[in-house]
Design a protein around this motif. Structure first.
Motif, mmCIF file in Angstrom:
data_model
loop_
_atom_site.group_PDB
_atom_site.id
_atom_site.type_symbol
_atom_site.label_atom_id
_atom_site.label_comp_id
_atom_site.label_asym_id
_atom_site.label_seq_id
_atom_site.Cartn_x
_atom_site.Cartn_y
_atom_site.Cartn_z
ATOM 1 N N ASN A 127 29.402 131.171 76.643
ATOM 2 C CA ASN A 127 29.645 131.391 75.209
ATOM 3 C C ASN A 127 30.776 132.396 74.993
ATOM 4 N N GLY A 128 31.788 132.349 75.871
ATOM 5 C CA GLY A 128 32.935 133.227 75.735
ATOM 6 C C GLY A 128 32.769 134.603 76.333
ATOM 7 N N VAL A 129 31.598 134.909 76.866
ATOM 8 C CA VAL A 129 31.321 136.226 77.447
ATOM 9 C C VAL A 129 31.303 136.088 78.966
ATOM 10 N N LYS A 130 32.025 136.970 79.646
ATOM 11 C CA LYS A 130 32.068 136.924 81.101
ATOM 12 C C LYS A 130 30.722 137.378 81.670
ATOM 13 N N ILE A 131 30.143 136.543 82.508
ATOM 14 C CA ILE A 131 28.851 136.831 83.153
ATOM 15 C C ILE A 131 29.084 136.941 84.650
ATOM 16 N N LYS A 132 28.567 138.038 85.256
ATOM 17 C CA LYS A 132 28.745 138.263 86.693
ATOM 18 C C LYS A 132 27.427 138.232 87.454
ATOM 19 N N HIS A 133 26.390 137.682 86.857
ATOM 20 C CA HIS A 133 25.091 137.568 87.515
ATOM 21 C C HIS A 133 24.790 136.093 87.735
ATOM 22 N N ALA A 134 24.681 135.686 88.994
ATOM 23 C CA ALA A 134 24.421 134.285 89.300
ATOM 24 C C ALA A 134 23.052 133.830 88.832
ATOM 25 N N SER A 135 22.106 134.761 88.694
ATOM 26 C CA SER A 135 20.745 134.411 88.289
ATOM 27 C C SER A 135 20.559 134.411 86.776
ATOM 28 N N TYR A 136 21.661 134.504 86.039
ATOM 29 C CA TYR A 136 21.565 134.507 84.577
ATOM 30 C C TYR A 136 20.883 133.229 84.096
ATOM 31 N N THR A 137 19.873 133.375 83.248
ATOM 32 C CA THR A 137 19.108 132.223 82.761
ATOM 33 C C THR A 137 19.778 131.639 81.525
ATOM 34 N N LEU A 138 20.082 130.364 81.584
ATOM 35 C CA LEU A 138 20.745 129.688 80.471
ATOM 36 C C LEU A 138 19.737 129.239 79.431
ATOM 37 N N LYS A 139 20.220 129.145 78.213
ATOM 38 C CA LYS A 139 19.410 128.648 77.101
ATOM 39 C C LYS A 139 20.041 127.354 76.597
ATOM 40 N N PRO A 140 19.255 126.471 76.023
ATOM 41 C CA PRO A 140 19.831 125.222 75.498
ATOM 42 C C PRO A 140 20.947 125.495 74.497
ATOM 43 N N GLY A 141 22.081 124.822 74.691
ATOM 44 C CA GLY A 141 23.227 124.996 73.807
ATOM 45 C C GLY A 141 24.277 125.942 74.326
ATOM 46 N N ASP A 142 24.033 126.611 75.459
ATOM 47 C CA ASP A 142 25.015 127.542 76.010
ATOM 48 C C ASP A 142 26.242 126.789 76.520
ATOM 49 N N LEU A 143 27.413 127.369 76.262
ATOM 50 C CA LEU A 143 28.681 126.787 76.698
ATOM 51 C C LEU A 143 29.176 127.524 77.935
ATOM 52 N N ILE A 144 29.340 126.794 79.033
ATOM 53 C CA ILE A 144 29.795 127.369 80.299
ATOM 54 C C ILE A 144 31.258 126.988 80.504
ATOM 55 N N SER A 145 32.077 127.968 80.851
ATOM 56 C CA SER A 145 33.492 127.722 81.110
ATOM 57 C C SER A 145 33.877 128.363 82.428
ATOM 58 N N VAL A 146 34.667 127.625 83.222
ATOM 59 C CA VAL A 146 35.145 128.100 84.522
ATOM 60 C C VAL A 146 36.666 127.999 84.527
ATOM 61 N N LYS A 147 37.323 128.949 85.174
ATOM 62 C CA LYS A 147 38.780 128.910 85.251
ATOM 63 C C LYS A 147 39.228 127.633 85.967
ATOM 64 N N PRO A 148 40.171 126.905 85.380
ATOM 65 C CA PRO A 148 40.587 125.626 85.989
ATOM 66 C C PRO A 148 41.113 125.781 87.412
ATOM 67 N N GLU A 149 41.793 126.883 87.711
ATOM 68 C CA GLU A 149 42.317 127.069 89.068
ATOM 69 C C GLU A 149 41.196 127.097 90.091
ATOM 70 N N LYS A 150 40.061 127.677 89.720
ATOM 71 C CA LYS A 150 38.929 127.739 90.641
ATOM 72 C C LYS A 150 38.296 126.358 90.831
ATOM 73 N N VAL A 151 38.275 125.553 89.769
ATOM 74 C CA VAL A 151 37.737 124.196 89.877
ATOM 75 C C VAL A 151 38.638 123.342 90.764
ATOM 76 N N LEU A 152 39.957 123.494 90.606
ATOM 77 C CA LEU A 152 40.892 122.761 91.459
ATOM 78 C C LEU A 152 40.736 123.181 92.913
ATOM 79 N N PHE A 153 40.488 124.454 93.131
ATOM 80 C CA PHE A 153 40.279 124.944 94.491
ATOM 81 C C PHE A 153 38.989 124.380 95.085
ATOM 82 N N ALA A 154 37.927 124.305 94.270
ATOM 83 C CA ALA A 154 36.629 123.835 94.776
ATOM 84 C C ALA A 154 36.649 122.340 95.079
ATOM 85 N N ALA A 155 37.246 121.543 94.188
ATOM 86 C CA ALA A 155 37.236 120.092 94.349
ATOM 87 C C ALA A 155 38.444 119.564 95.107
ATOM 88 N N GLY A 156 39.407 120.453 95.406
ATOM 89 C CA GLY A 156 40.623 119.996 96.065
ATOM 90 C C GLY A 156 40.538 120.048 97.579
#
Length: 571
Positions: free
Chosen positions: A153-182
């Motif tokens: 939801n636009g807030v940087k989260i640094k805890h992997a165990s953060y519990t999501l709620k229905p409707g939460d918007l997750i965003s990842v830096k595109p460079e990291k996604v390209l690195f993971a899937a590339g």
């Protein structure tokens, strides 16, 4: 802190992890039934728990996970009677583990509640990032989160165990996604090694081409033909061909619908030699005869029609005789084809139809010319010709076209004038048939180009050998390590850079490619809506169990989850 990774993808241990690593495919392939009948109940529970923990939250401590296991498993149950499925459908889609009988004896789908044992893990941020296909593994997803590359939801989260709620918007830096899937970026030494191997093969190919150019040119053409044939089998290519075929077919129909005798007649009169240059030899002969016939009857300078006694005068009877000779020749050719074709074949039937039509035209022309003065014969008028005549600007051309195509028999002065008009009509009708055939031929030629797009000359192209260039020198690894931009050469298979290092600033393979063996491990989740263009995802709701399926993704069957659940709820 997560557990340290100690030989996670060992082929000897054979555990399946929540990762895109290709070793998972082998471990999953060789996985045997570890719930054998000779084991005790506790051994089955322990074996199931051991295998499932390797996939579900292996980086979480056992004590932490045990306290988070839900004591009550929830699912979605359909109203009474709606979950009863026909035996035919169930026999094809579900095994016996997913079927049960109700109180009335009806076979129905079982709701896999036991697969909800690890449902609380799916609410974690690191699991959601992995399920959204933004990371190659659970551990990498946690690494992205701890490094501050993920926002909720636009807030940087640094805890992997953060519990999501229905409707939460997750965003990842595109460079990291390209690195993971590339694909992994090769080192300078690896890139030089691959390039030198390719240079060696390329030099061998150039030597073969210089020694025997004709043979290698034919080999090249054969490869092109096979490649194009393979492309035609691709469903996407077939869809594109169907669309292109439909466009060309509709264009052909539009041209045929616009085609009319008056338009061809006007183009012939106004264009004359220029128009005839664009036509076939047969159409040129017909057009020349028609022009001569018209010039005799309708002189351009307003003079009287040419007398029949003039030298070189073309009579209507001569025109009809020319057309009959043309039809007779066509009938004879069709008869020869019919005799050579197999009895009852489509070729024989087509040839017989052409012969019959040609003979009918000859008979019809002779009959009309003999009865040109009777009251029974009337000139047919087509609405397209009437509409086109109204748009003709030249008065002289308009007079000729209207007199020949839209005038009634009663409007002519005598029989000879009617014969001229009838002969002109026959000529223009034959020209119209030829133009329609040329439209069909152009459509068929377009179809052949679609199916054979790479038709090339069978003779050796001398420029081909020039484009291959001289022999290439191998790249020195030591020089490439110091300055790879200067050492890299221009190759036909890649631009001036080393293999996979087009942009050395990127941490992944460039130009970007998908990592190998990624497709079997990618599963689109039900409870997450993913947008790959923005590298964002919406956590819609918590995963649920439904009759016949569970939204908790797992590579293990229901029986393993049931034993694992029994292990965790022992207290």
């Amino acid at each position: 802190m997560p557990h340290k990774a100690k030989n996670l993808f060992s082929l000897a241990r054979g555990k399946v992890r929540a990762s895109w690593n290709p070793r998972n495919l082998y471990n999953l392939y060789k996985k045997t039934d570890f719930l054998r009948d000779e084991k005790t109940l506790f051994q089955k529970k322990w074996a199931s728990k051991r295998e499932l923990r390797a996939y579900h939250g292996e980086h979480i401590r056992e004590g932490t996970l045990t306290t988070q296991i839900p004591k009550k498993l929830q699912g979605v149950v359909l109203p009474l009677g709606d979950d009863v499925t026909s035996e035919g459908i169930m026999a094809n889609r579900f095994d016996d583990q997913m079927l049960e009988f109700d109180a009335e004896g009806n076979k129905k789908l079982k709701t896999p509640f036991a697969m909800q044992t690890f449902v609380h893990l799916e609410k974690r941020l690191d699991f959601a990032v992995f399920r959204s296909m933004f990371a190659a593994s659970i551990r990498q997803a946690g690494q992205f989160i701890r490094q501050g590359n993920v926002t909720v939801n636009g807030v940087k989260i640094k805890h992997a165990s953060y519990t999501l709620k229905p409707g939460d918007l997750i965003s990842v830096k595109p460079e990291k996604v390209l690195f993971a899937a590339g694909k992994a970026k090769p080192s300078v030494e690896e890139a030089v090694k691959i390039d030198n191997r390719q240079i060696k093969k390329y030099n061998q190919y150039i030597k073969k081409c210089n020694d025997d150019p004709e043979k290698m040119w034919n080999v090249r053409l054969d490869k092109i033909k096979k490649r194009e044939a393979g492309k035609l089998m691709d469903p996407k290519t077939q869809m594109q061909l169907q669309k292109a075929n439909e466009v060309a077919f509709q264009a052909m129909l539009a041209r045929l619908r616009e085609l009319c005798s008056a338009a061809i007649f006007e183009d012939l009169i106004t264009g004359r030699d220029e128009f005839l240059k664009t036509q076939t030899d047969d159409t040129k002969v017909l057009g020349e005869k028609l022009l001569k016939l018209i010039d005799q009857q309708f002189p351009a300078n307003g003079a009287d029609p040419v007398a029949p006694t003039a030298e070189g005068f073309l009579t209507p009877e001569a025109v009809i005789e020319l057309l009959n000779e043309r039809s007779t020749k066509l009938a004879q050719e069709a008869e020869t084809k019919a005799e050579a074709a197999v009895e009852g074949s489509a070729e024989q039937k087509k040839a017989e139809t052409v012969r019959s039509n040609a003979n009918h035209l000859i008979e019809q022309r002779n009959k009309n010319m003999a009865g040109i003065g009777s009251k029974k014969l009337e000139f047919a008028i087509h609405p397209k010709d009437i509409n086109h005549v109204s748009s003709i600007e030249s008065p002289h051309t308009k007079n000729i076209v209207s007199s020949c195509l839209i005038s009634r028999k009663a409007e002519f002065a005598g029989v000879e004038e009617r014969k001229v008009v009838y002969a002109a009509r026959c000529l223009i009708q034959e020209m119209k048939t030829n133009v329609a055939d040329s439209i069909h031929d152009s459509y068929n030629e377009h179809q052949q180009k679609l199916l054979n797009p790479s038709v090339q000359d069978t003779e050796v192209n001398p420029r081909w050998l020039q484009l291959l260039g001289p022999l290439r020198e191998k790249i020195d690894a030591a020089e490439a390590a110091e300055n790879e931009a200067e050492v890299a050469q221009e190759f036909p298979w890649q631009k001036k850079h080393l293999y996979g290092r087009q942009d050395i600033s990127k941490p992944y393979f460039t130009p970007w490619r998908f990592r190998p063996f990624i497709s079997p491990s990618v599963i689109y989740p039900h409870h997450i809506e993913v947008d790959f263009t923005t590298c964002s995802a919406v956590y819609l709701r918590d995963p649920v169990a439904r009759p016949g399926m569970s939204e908790v993704i797992s590579p293990f069957p229901l029986i393993n989850h049931e034993f694992a659940n029994l292990y965790y709820i022992k207290k």
